[in-house]
Write a protein that holds these residues in place. Sequence first.
Motif, PDB file in Angstrom:
ATOM      1  N   GLU A   6       0.862  -1.029   0.180  1.00  0.00           N
ATOM      2  CA  GLU A   6       0.016   0.151  -0.318  1.00  0.00           C
ATOM      3  C   GLU A   6       0.887   0.804  -0.191  1.00  0.00           C
ATOM      4  O   GLU A   6       1.867   1.428   1.084  1.00  0.00           O
ATOM      5  N   SER A   7       0.511   2.338  -0.463  1.00  0.00           N
ATOM      6  CA  SER A   7       0.885   3.509  -0.460  1.00  0.00           C
ATOM      7  C   SER A   7       0.010   4.379  -0.643  1.00  0.00           C
ATOM      8  O   SER A   7      -1.460   4.540  -0.778  1.00  0.00           O
ATOM      9  N   ARG A  19      -5.443   9.587  -2.337  1.00  0.00           N
ATOM     10  CA  ARG A  19      -5.835   8.158  -3.255  1.00  0.00           C
ATOM     11  C   ARG A  19      -5.120   6.852  -2.324  1.00  0.00           C
ATOM     12  O   ARG A  19      -3.953   7.479  -2.996  1.00  0.00           O
ATOM     13  N   LEU A  20      -4.995   6.161  -2.140  1.00  0.00           N
ATOM     14  CA  LEU A  20      -4.869   4.702  -1.729  1.00  0.00           C
ATOM     15  C   LEU A  20      -3.946   4.298  -2.906  1.00  0.00           C
ATOM     16  O   LEU A  20      -5.226   3.818  -3.518  1.00  0.00           O
ATOM     17  N   TYR A  94      -4.724   1.447   7.083  1.00  0.00           N
ATOM     18  CA  TYR A  94      -5.133   1.145   6.150  1.00  0.00           C
ATOM     19  C   TYR A  94      -4.361   0.114   5.183  1.00  0.00           C
ATOM     20  O   TYR A  94      -3.513   0.328   5.034  1.00  0.00           O
ATOM     21  N   TYR A  95      -5.069  -0.918   4.919  1.00  0.00           N
ATOM     22  CA  TYR A  95      -4.366  -2.194   4.237  1.00  0.00           C
ATOM     23  C   TYR A  95      -5.388  -2.792   3.141  1.00  0.00           C
ATOM     24  O   TYR A  95      -6.427  -2.844   3.005  1.00  0.00           O
ATOM     25  N   CYS A  96      -4.565  -3.364   2.421  1.00  0.00           N
ATOM     26  CA  CYS A  96      -5.269  -3.833   0.883  1.00  0.00           C
ATOM     27  C   CYS A  96      -5.149  -5.285   1.385  1.00  0.00           C
ATOM     28  O   CYS A  96      -4.374  -6.254   1.928  1.00  0.00           O
ATOM     29  N   THR A 116      -0.652   1.304   5.039  1.00  0.00           N
ATOM     30  CA  THR A 116      -0.301   2.447   5.146  1.00  0.00           C
ATOM     31  C   THR A 116      -0.924   3.735   5.955  1.00  0.00           C
ATOM     32  O   THR A 116      -2.376   3.672   5.951  1.00  0.00           O
ATOM     33  N   GLN A 117      -0.621   4.533   6.628  1.00  0.00           N
ATOM     34  CA  GLN A 117      -1.353   5.662   7.855  1.00  0.00           C
ATOM     35  C   GLN A 117      -2.065   5.925   6.784  1.00  0.00           C
ATOM     36  O   GLN A 117      -1.535   7.242   6.454  1.00  0.00           O
ATOM     37  N   VAL A 118      -3.589   6.523   7.256  1.00  0.00           N
ATOM     38  CA  VAL A 118      -4.041   8.195   7.193  1.00  0.00           C
ATOM     39  C   VAL A 118      -4.628   8.520   7.942  1.00  0.00           C
ATOM     40  O   VAL A 118      -5.258   7.735   9.515  1.00  0.00           O
ATOM     41  N   THR A 119      -3.993  10.034   7.979  1.00  0.00           N
ATOM     42  CA  THR A 119      -4.631  10.623   9.319  1.00  0.00           C
ATOM     43  C   THR A 119      -5.074  12.189   9.645  1.00  0.00           C
ATOM     44  O   THR A 119      -4.812  12.663   8.179  1.00  0.00           O
TER      45      THR A 119
END
Length: 122
Positions: A6-7, A19-20, A94-96, A116-119
């Motif tokens: 993830e990114s 957008r992830l 968030y995980y794929c 990937t961290q979303v804050t």
Amino acid sequence: QVQLVESGGGLVPAGGSLRLSCAASGRTFSRYAMAWFRQAPGQERGFVAYISWSGGSTLYADSVKGRFTISRDNAKNTVYLQMNNLKPEDTAVYYCAAPEAEYSFPQTYNYWGQGTQVTVSS
């Protein structure tokens, strides 16, 4: 040897967008459904969005309907999560995820990315 990476996470103010991306490798990507999950601080991991192997069907958690959009580009072996109108409660890792079975609606997911961290700040 399926790997998911993830990114695209980061820090964003409330009302903003991210957008992830999830890049997959190790097998024929186009044959598999994909999904996004998230885990907020102090919370259990929860479902966010699903997309079928063809991209023709999607499913969203009620909390993100109308704000998030899952999509995929099979030529790039990548699934995306477009997140609009972000809220502080969207803050999470968030995980794929991908299932083992091809051409199926997953009941379980066997492969996971590192997250990937979303804050989202208020």
